[in-house]
Write a protein that holds these residues in place. Structure first.
Motif, PDB file in Angstrom:
ATOM      1  N   ARG A 139      49.217  85.378  99.101  1.00  0.00           N
ATOM      2  CA  ARG A 139      49.191  86.713  99.713  1.00  0.00           C
ATOM      3  C   ARG A 139      48.680  87.743  98.700  1.00  0.00           C
ATOM      4  O   ARG A 139      47.831  88.575  99.036  1.00  0.00           O
ATOM      5  CB  ARG A 139      50.589  87.095 100.190  1.00  0.00           C
ATOM      6  N   GLU A 140      49.162  87.689  97.483  1.00  0.00           N
ATOM      7  CA  GLU A 140      48.734  88.641  96.448  1.00  0.00           C
ATOM      8  C   GLU A 140      47.233  88.581  96.195  1.00  0.00           C
ATOM      9  O   GLU A 140      46.588  89.608  95.975  1.00  0.00           O
ATOM     10  CB  GLU A 140      49.465  88.354  95.126  1.00  0.00           C
ATOM     11  N   GLY A 142      44.807  87.198  98.204  1.00  0.00           N
ATOM     12  CA  GLY A 142      43.926  87.131  99.357  1.00  0.00           C
ATOM     13  C   GLY A 142      43.419  85.737  99.673  1.00  0.00           C
ATOM     14  O   GLY A 142      42.296  85.580 100.169  1.00  0.00           O
ATOM     15  N   THR A 144      43.854  81.930 101.660  1.00  0.00           N
ATOM     16  CA  THR A 144      44.380  81.333 102.887  1.00  0.00           C
ATOM     17  C   THR A 144      44.922  79.949 102.578  1.00  0.00           C
ATOM     18  O   THR A 144      44.274  79.162 101.870  1.00  0.00           O
ATOM     19  CB  THR A 144      43.278  81.238 103.955  1.00  0.00           C
ATOM     20  N   ARG A 160      46.826  83.015 106.795  1.00  0.00           N
ATOM     21  CA  ARG A 160      45.915  83.945 106.140  1.00  0.00           C
ATOM     22  C   ARG A 160      46.706  84.948 105.307  1.00  0.00           C
ATOM     23  O   ARG A 160      47.918  85.070 105.475  1.00  0.00           O
ATOM     24  CB  ARG A 160      45.054  84.652 107.187  1.00  0.00           C
ATOM     25  N   PRO A 161      46.032  85.707 104.449  1.00  0.00           N
ATOM     26  CA  PRO A 161      46.765  86.625 103.560  1.00  0.00           C
ATOM     27  C   PRO A 161      47.653  87.621 104.285  1.00  0.00           C
ATOM     28  O   PRO A 161      48.718  87.990 103.780  1.00  0.00           O
ATOM     29  CB  PRO A 161      45.638  87.337 102.810  1.00  0.00           C
ATOM     30  N   GLN A 162      47.238  88.066 105.486  1.00  0.00           N
ATOM     31  CA  GLN A 162      48.024  89.072 106.206  1.00  0.00           C
ATOM     32  C   GLN A 162      49.147  88.477 107.044  1.00  0.00           C
ATOM     33  O   GLN A 162      49.960  89.215 107.612  1.00  0.00           O
ATOM     34  CB  GLN A 162      47.099  89.909 107.106  1.00  0.00           C
ATOM     35  N   ASP A 163      49.210  87.162 107.143  1.00  0.00           N
ATOM     36  CA  ASP A 163      50.206  86.512 107.996  1.00  0.00           C
ATOM     37  C   ASP A 163      51.574  86.444 107.319  1.00  0.00           C
ATOM     38  O   ASP A 163      51.664  86.419 106.085  1.00  0.00           O
ATOM     39  CB  ASP A 163      49.769  85.078 108.323  1.00  0.00           C
ATOM     40  N   ARG A 165      54.751  84.729 105.725  1.00  0.00           N
ATOM     41  CA  ARG A 165      54.906  83.481 104.979  1.00  0.00           C
ATOM     42  C   ARG A 165      55.831  82.530 105.742  1.00  0.00           C
ATOM     43  O   ARG A 165      56.706  82.970 106.497  1.00  0.00           O
ATOM     44  CB  ARG A 165      55.512  83.748 103.599  1.00  0.00           C
ATOM     45  N   CYS A 254      49.161  80.963 112.099  1.00  0.00           N
ATOM     46  CA  CYS A 254      50.251  80.745 111.138  1.00  0.00           C
ATOM     47  C   CYS A 254      51.427  79.995 111.748  1.00  0.00           C
ATOM     48  O   CYS A 254      52.308  79.536 111.017  1.00  0.00           O
ATOM     49  CB  CYS A 254      50.708  82.075 110.535  1.00  0.00           C
TER      50      CYS A 254
END
Length: 292
Positions: A139-140, A142, A144, A160-163, A165, A254
């Protein structure tokens, strides 16, 4: 007899499934695979045969005879050898021009550097605590992460990074704290939450021997694994990596999906009301199983 190698000859029969331009995109791409065992090894093999140009491979285990039922690089020649060493050698035999970055158990402490270069990561390991670190760092930076569930059915998840965890979605005990270390009880709780998700959102329980599953839950037996399931899962992961590289849609999300080869159906996550009701039943069922 050593055959001469040409990347163009090696990948010529890929063309038609992908274009010449897309093949060059695959050649220019890089993927980081954590775990070179069952799913990770199958994914690696398919990615390399598809013509991926560079991979990082992390593993610090050793091939054993019990791995030979499902792990594509496990055989009588590699039993007793480190998985990393044997896998890298096998990959270079497929494509001698492949760029490989081998990583031992130190990889978890190198993620800040690794994830600046590898934006697609395949999680093929079963270390829950390391997975939590991997997802937070992804996530930090960017990146996937492509993953799968602990399931008797092939599955694939793309985070993806915005999803959210997995630790957030599945309510791991680590979700609301900075410390990623887990006690044995917390690790078992994480595994239990994943099993609950699998049972709620798929028909997995219909396709396993429940007496065996009970022994698994009570720690009397190692996790079951089956070549068609494991290798299919690895190939589903490789497809998602290739789709990301080539910009093809749709991608798994996700929450993921399950492929049921017994019924030839795709099983997608249930609605929230249905999942809530089934979750209550599943938790009661699992509690009874653990009590024996």
């Amino acid at each position: 007899m050593n055959a001469s190698f040409s990347y163009a000859d090696f990948t010529q029969r890929n063309i038609g499934f992908v274009t010449e331009r897309q093949q060059q995109e695959l050649k220019a791409s890089r993927v980081f695979v954590c775990g070179a065992g069952g799913m990770g090894g199958a994914c690696l093999q398919s990615l390399v045969r598809a013509g991926i140009g560079a991979v990082a491979v992390a593993d610090f285990d050793t091939f054993e005879v019990s791995n030979m039922n499902r792990q594509v690089f496990a055989n009588l020649r590699t039993v007793g050898r480190g998985k990393l060493e044997a896998t890298v050698a096998s990959l270079k035999e497929i494509n001698p021009e492949l760029t490989v970055e081998p990583l031992g158990e130190e990889w978890v402490h190198q993620l800040d550097v690794l994830l600046t270069r590898y934006k697609i990561v395949v999680n093929g390991m079963d270390d829950v605590a390391a997975g939590i670190v991997l997802y937070r760092k992804a996530r930090e930076h960017g990146a996937t992460v492509i993953d799968a569930y602990t399931s008797p059915l092939p599955s694939v998840v793309v985070v993806r990074p915005q999803d959210p965890r997995p630790e957030e979605r599945l309510r791991f005990p680590s979700a609301n704290r900075q410390d990623t270390r887990l006690t044995d009880a917390e690790r078992a709780q994480c595994v239990g939450r994943e099993i609950e998700y699998v049972m709620v959102h798929s028909s997995s329980a219909r396709h396993i021997e429940m007496d065996i599953a009970r022994d698994l839950l009570t720690g009397k037996r190692k996790r079951m694994s089956f070549a068609p399931m494991v290798i299919t899962t690895g190939n589903l992961m490789s497809f998602e990596a290739i789709k990301l590289i080539l910009g093809r849609k749709p991608l798994a999300d996700c929450r993921g999906y399950f492929f049921n080869p017994w019924t030839m159906r795709i099983e997608r996550p249930r609605s929230k009301p249905m999942a809530w009701a089934l979750g209550w039943l599943v938790r009661r069922f699992l509690a009874r199983m653990q009590r024996g």
